[in-house]
Design a protein around this motif. Structure first.
Motif, PDB file in Angstrom:
ATOM      1  N   ILE A 115       1.050  -1.084   0.018  1.00  0.00           N
ATOM      2  CA  ILE A 115      -0.025  -0.156  -0.002  1.00  0.00           C
ATOM      3  C   ILE A 115       0.838   1.193  -0.001  1.00  0.00           C
ATOM      4  CG2 ILE A 115      -1.720   1.332   1.305  1.00  0.00           C
ATOM      5  CD1 ILE A 115      -2.821  -1.240   2.535  1.00  0.00           C
ATOM      6  N   VAL A 116       0.631   2.121  -0.852  1.00  0.00           N
ATOM      7  CA  VAL A 116       1.421   3.492  -1.226  1.00  0.00           C
ATOM      8  C   VAL A 116       0.340   4.617  -0.711  1.00  0.00           C
ATOM      9  CG1 VAL A 116       2.609   5.031  -2.389  1.00  0.00           C
ATOM     10  CG2 VAL A 116       2.891   2.369  -3.029  1.00  0.00           C
ATOM     11  N   ASP A 117       0.611   5.121   0.579  1.00  0.00           N
ATOM     12  CA  ASP A 117      -0.183   6.306   0.928  1.00  0.00           C
ATOM     13  C   ASP A 117       0.454   7.467   1.682  1.00  0.00           C
ATOM     14  OD1 ASP A 117      -2.623   7.486   2.042  1.00  0.00           O
ATOM     15  OD2 ASP A 117      -3.060   5.972   3.213  1.00  0.00           O
ATOM     16  N   SER A 118       0.821   8.301   0.878  1.00  0.00           N
ATOM     17  CA  SER A 118       0.067   8.693  -0.496  1.00  0.00           C
ATOM     18  C   SER A 118       1.052   8.725  -1.688  1.00  0.00           C
ATOM     19  CB  SER A 118      -0.870  10.022  -0.135  1.00  0.00           C
ATOM     20  OG  SER A 118      -1.095  10.534  -1.300  1.00  0.00           O
ATOM     21  N   LEU A 119       0.650   8.609  -2.896  1.00  0.00           N
ATOM     22  CA  LEU A 119       1.196   8.680  -3.785  1.00  0.00           C
ATOM     23  C   LEU A 119       1.359   9.940  -4.441  1.00  0.00           C
ATOM     24  CD1 LEU A 119       2.876   7.133  -6.022  1.00  0.00           C
ATOM     25  CD2 LEU A 119       0.570   6.881  -7.537  1.00  0.00           C
ATOM     26  N   SER A 120       0.530  10.882  -4.002  1.00  0.00           N
ATOM     27  CA  SER A 120       0.492  12.248  -4.195  1.00  0.00           C
ATOM     28  C   SER A 120       1.594  13.262  -3.741  1.00  0.00           C
ATOM     29  CB  SER A 120      -0.743  12.980  -3.860  1.00  0.00           C
ATOM     30  OG  SER A 120      -1.782  12.525  -4.072  1.00  0.00           O
ATOM     31  N   HIS A 121       2.384  12.659  -2.268  1.00  0.00           N
ATOM     32  CA  HIS A 121       3.574  13.321  -2.044  1.00  0.00           C
ATOM     33  C   HIS A 121       4.582  13.134  -2.886  1.00  0.00           C
ATOM     34  CE1 HIS A 121       1.399  13.279   2.009  1.00  0.00           C
ATOM     35  NE2 HIS A 121       2.132  14.341   1.941  1.00  0.00           N
ATOM     36  N   ALA A 122       4.627  12.225  -3.684  1.00  0.00           N
ATOM     37  CA  ALA A 122       5.810  11.879  -4.967  1.00  0.00           C
ATOM     38  C   ALA A 122       5.830  13.134  -5.989  1.00  0.00           C
ATOM     39  CB  ALA A 122       5.701  10.466  -5.510  1.00  0.00           C
ATOM     40  N   TRP A 123       4.606  13.774  -5.791  1.00  0.00           N
ATOM     41  CA  TRP A 123       4.469  14.779  -6.839  1.00  0.00           C
ATOM     42  C   TRP A 123       4.622  16.453  -6.294  1.00  0.00           C
ATOM     43  CZ3 TRP A 123       4.416  15.024 -11.942  1.00  0.00           C
ATOM     44  CH2 TRP A 123       4.144  15.923 -12.678  1.00  0.00           C
ATOM     45  N   THR A 124       3.667  16.354  -5.262  1.00  0.00           N
ATOM     46  CA  THR A 124       3.657  17.838  -4.655  1.00  0.00           C
ATOM     47  C   THR A 124       4.563  17.938  -3.379  1.00  0.00           C
ATOM     48  OG1 THR A 124       1.633  17.327  -3.364  1.00  0.00           O
ATOM     49  CG2 THR A 124       1.373  18.197  -5.614  1.00  0.00           C
ATOM     50  N   GLY A 125       4.877  16.728  -2.654  1.00  0.00           N
ATOM     51  CA  GLY A 125       5.512  16.887  -1.260  1.00  0.00           C
ATOM     52  C   GLY A 125       7.125  17.369  -1.645  1.00  0.00           C
ATOM     53  N   PRO A 126       7.607  17.797  -0.282  1.00  0.00           N
ATOM     54  CA  PRO A 126       8.967  18.377  -0.323  1.00  0.00           C
ATOM     55  C   PRO A 126      10.087  17.438  -0.818  1.00  0.00           C
ATOM     56  CG  PRO A 126       7.937  18.794   1.795  1.00  0.00           C
ATOM     57  CD  PRO A 126       7.035  17.807   0.988  1.00  0.00           C
ATOM     58  N   GLY A 127      10.738  17.655  -1.797  1.00  0.00           N
ATOM     59  CA  GLY A 127      11.525  16.632  -2.665  1.00  0.00           C
ATOM     60  C   GLY A 127      10.820  15.737  -3.578  1.00  0.00           C
ATOM     61  N   GLY A 128       9.530  16.094  -3.816  1.00  0.00           N
ATOM     62  CA  GLY A 128       8.975  15.426  -4.859  1.00  0.00           C
ATOM     63  C   GLY A 128       9.306  15.962  -6.280  1.00  0.00           C
ATOM     64  N   VAL A 129       8.440  15.494  -7.249  1.00  0.00           N
ATOM     65  CA  VAL A 129       8.506  15.880  -8.546  1.00  0.00           C
ATOM     66  C   VAL A 129       8.683  17.457  -8.947  1.00  0.00           C
ATOM     67  CG1 VAL A 129       7.900  15.586 -10.939  1.00  0.00           C
ATOM     68  CG2 VAL A 129       7.945  13.613  -9.499  1.00  0.00           C
ATOM     69  N   LEU A 130       7.506  18.038  -8.270  1.00  0.00           N
ATOM     70  CA  LEU A 130       7.485  19.698  -8.496  1.00  0.00           C
ATOM     71  C   LEU A 130       8.448  20.426  -7.922  1.00  0.00           C
ATOM     72  CD1 LEU A 130       3.581  20.091  -8.407  1.00  0.00           C
ATOM     73  CD2 LEU A 130       4.899  19.556 -10.499  1.00  0.00           C
ATOM     74  N   ASP A 131       8.942  19.880  -6.767  1.00  0.00           N
ATOM     75  CA  ASP A 131      10.074  20.249  -6.013  1.00  0.00           C
ATOM     76  C   ASP A 131      11.287  20.198  -6.884  1.00  0.00           C
ATOM     77  OD1 ASP A 131      11.362  21.909  -4.320  1.00  0.00           O
ATOM     78  OD2 ASP A 131      11.475  20.037  -2.722  1.00  0.00           O
ATOM     79  N   MET A 132      11.548  19.086  -7.410  1.00  0.00           N
ATOM     80  CA  MET A 132      12.806  18.712  -8.101  1.00  0.00           C
ATOM     81  C   MET A 132      12.869  19.463  -9.575  1.00  0.00           C
ATOM     82  SD  MET A 132      12.458  14.515  -7.858  1.00  0.00           S
ATOM     83  CE  MET A 132      13.811  14.249  -9.039  1.00  0.00           C
ATOM     84  N   HIS A 133      11.477  19.642 -10.072  1.00  0.00           N
ATOM     85  CA  HIS A 133      11.516  20.541 -11.418  1.00  0.00           C
ATOM     86  C   HIS A 133      11.855  21.947 -11.191  1.00  0.00           C
ATOM     87  CE1 HIS A 133       9.069  22.961 -14.074  1.00  0.00           C
ATOM     88  NE2 HIS A 133       9.712  21.941 -15.155  1.00  0.00           N
ATOM     89  N   ASP A 134      11.298  22.535 -10.046  1.00  0.00           N
ATOM     90  CA  ASP A 134      11.863  24.055  -9.853  1.00  0.00           C
ATOM     91  C   ASP A 134      13.157  24.197  -9.520  1.00  0.00           C
ATOM     92  OD1 ASP A 134       9.211  24.907  -9.584  1.00  0.00           O
ATOM     93  OD2 ASP A 134       8.825  24.610  -7.394  1.00  0.00           O
ATOM     94  N   LYS A 135      14.028  22.999  -8.786  1.00  0.00           N
ATOM     95  CA  LYS A 135      15.298  23.119  -8.557  1.00  0.00           C
ATOM     96  C   LYS A 135      15.948  23.048  -9.999  1.00  0.00           C
ATOM     97  CE  LYS A 135      15.216  21.369  -4.090  1.00  0.00           C
ATOM     98  NZ  LYS A 135      15.667  20.264  -3.050  1.00  0.00           N
ATOM     99  N   ALA A 136      15.540  22.186 -11.032  1.00  0.00           N
ATOM    100  CA  ALA A 136      16.120  21.856 -12.226  1.00  0.00           C
ATOM    101  C   ALA A 136      15.985  23.071 -13.130  1.00  0.00           C
ATOM    102  CB  ALA A 136      15.506  20.593 -12.876  1.00  0.00           C
ATOM    103  N   ALA A 137      14.788  23.725 -12.910  1.00  0.00           N
ATOM    104  CA  ALA A 137      14.565  25.057 -13.797  1.00  0.00           C
ATOM    105  C   ALA A 137      15.447  26.090 -13.366  1.00  0.00           C
ATOM    106  CB  ALA A 137      13.054  25.613 -13.473  1.00  0.00           C
ATOM    107  N   ARG A 138      15.786  26.217 -12.233  1.00  0.00           N
ATOM    108  CA  ARG A 138      17.047  27.154 -11.698  1.00  0.00           C
ATOM    109  C   ARG A 138      18.254  26.896 -12.324  1.00  0.00           C
ATOM    110  NH1 ARG A 138      13.895  27.076  -6.853  1.00  0.00           N
ATOM    111  NH2 ARG A 138      15.216  25.661  -5.924  1.00  0.00           N
ATOM    112  N   ARG A 139      18.489  25.480 -12.480  1.00  0.00           N
ATOM    113  CA  ARG A 139      20.051  25.168 -13.033  1.00  0.00           C
ATOM    114  C   ARG A 139      19.848  25.498 -14.549  1.00  0.00           C
ATOM    115  NH1 ARG A 139      18.965  20.464 -10.129  1.00  0.00           N
ATOM    116  NH2 ARG A 139      18.394  19.174 -12.031  1.00  0.00           N
ATOM    117  N   HIS A 140      18.676  25.409 -15.171  1.00  0.00           N
ATOM    118  CA  HIS A 140      18.519  25.694 -16.674  1.00  0.00           C
ATOM    119  C   HIS A 140      18.212  27.119 -16.847  1.00  0.00           C
ATOM    120  CE1 HIS A 140      19.109  21.723 -17.975  1.00  0.00           C
ATOM    121  NE2 HIS A 140      18.343  21.094 -16.963  1.00  0.00           N
TER     122      HIS A 140
END
Length: 335
Positions: free
Chosen positions: A132-157
């Motif tokens: 059981i994975v509860d919650s899968l949403s944190h992998a997207w919006t949580g600290p260190g999740g995908v959106l957080d990773m995207h923000d950091k990658a955007a700064r690098r680019h």
């Protein structure tokens, strides 16, 4: 021709050849009407006859806070049977449900896709029946999740947010692959948000239309699951999508679903053809096709029929070896 391991059944005890594939038990989709029996086709080139295989559950439960996602996930896992691994991103809240059914708990505080993947793989290696994975949403919006990773990658680019997705998307894809390919049942809980669509009205002006609730995850994540259901604040489970055509979902809306629903899903999943049989289906069909153009002597015919039964209804690997042995004998070859 070839000695068979003692643990396997002998050729003399094999059942007669089936004339058609068995129809799956239960109903068809949420309505529950039985599926018709159809004769199984033969191999055509590289296209093997399709058959429903035994498989593992891929279930997504979506709903707002308080809708009962955690409780329902545990009930379904209880019905599926076996040991349960719970990957908890909700501040150990799953431990409040320890009396619902026994399960093993892991407090995941790193919400990166890689951390999810590592936890899922560890549960798989430990031999749990359900994860059981509860919650899968944190992998997207949580600290260190995908959106957080995207923000950091955007700064690098240098602010190029489009290019930044090239750094992040492969990691998220690995998370999706770990869910799809895991050898355990997967039940994922997802938070929901209100989805809107911006368009134009009859006068050509801008309009905003409320579409309903959408999971807090990457768009289209529902495609990766075989059963997707919404939970409302009255604890009604509403089937949004299902590939489990033989499971009775009580018209598509189930009030306070319990472990009996998990049992029905598990029974249908286990009712498919064994993976090993499906793996050898193409080669068995090709071997049988080779016999169509040859004359089989009366002396060899009983052995051929026994080999054919073994391949189609017994041990497919051993049956294929027998068929090859019969073919070599009929051709006067030495094996």
């Amino acid at each position: 021709i070839i000695p068979k391991p003692a643990a396997q059944s002998t050729l003399e005890t094999l059942s007669p050849l089936p004339t058609s594939s068995p129809a799956p038990s239960g109903g068809n989709g949420a309505g529950g009407s039985p599926a018709p029996q159809m004769p199984r086709p033969s191999q055509r080139g590289r296209f093997a006859p399709a058959s429903r295989r035994k498989q593992k559950a891929r279930i997504a439960l979506m709903g707002p806070s308080g809708s009962g996602k955690t409780f329902t996930a545990l009930q379904l896992a209880k019905g599926l049977g076996g040991d349960i691994a719970f990957i908890d991103t909700e501040q150990r809240s799953a431990e409040n449900y320890a009396e619902v059914t026994p399960f093993h708990h892991f407090d995941l505080t790193d919400y990166s896709p890689a951390a999810y993947v590592a936890a899922i793989r560890e549960a798989e290696q430990e031999g749990f029946a359900t994860v059981i994975v509860d919650s899968l949403s944190h992998a997207w919006t949580g600290p260190g999740g995908v959106l957080d990773m995207h923000d950091k990658a955007a700064r690098r680019h240098k602010g190029n947010r489009f290019t930044a997705w090239r750094d992040v998307t492969p990691e998220h894809n690995q998370l999706v692959e770990s869910l799809v390919r895991c050898r355990c049942h997967i039940i994922a809980a997802l938070r929901t948000k209100t989805a809107y669509e911006v368009g134009r009205d009859d006068k050509g002006g801008m309009s905003v239309q409320r579409l309903g609730l959408a999971p807090v995850q990457r768009d289209g994540v529902e495609y990766e699951f075989s059963l997707v259901a919404d939970l409302d604040l009255d604890h009604n489970l509403v089937i949004r999508k299902t590939r489990y055509l033989g499971v009775d979902f009580e018209g598509g809306v189930i009030r306070c679903p319990g472990s009996d629903l998990g049992q029905r899903i598990g029974q249908w999943l286990d009712g498919g053809e064994d993976m090993a049989r499906g793996e050898y289906a193409g080669r068995i069909s090709k071997a049988l096709e080779a016999f169509r153009t040859m004359e089989i002597s009366a002396e060899i015919l009983p052995t051929f029929e026994a080999a054919k039964r073994e391949a189609l209804t017994g041990d497919p690997k051993y049956g294929l070896r027998l068929l090859r042995g019969v073919y070599a004998t009929a051709k006067g070859l030495t094996i």
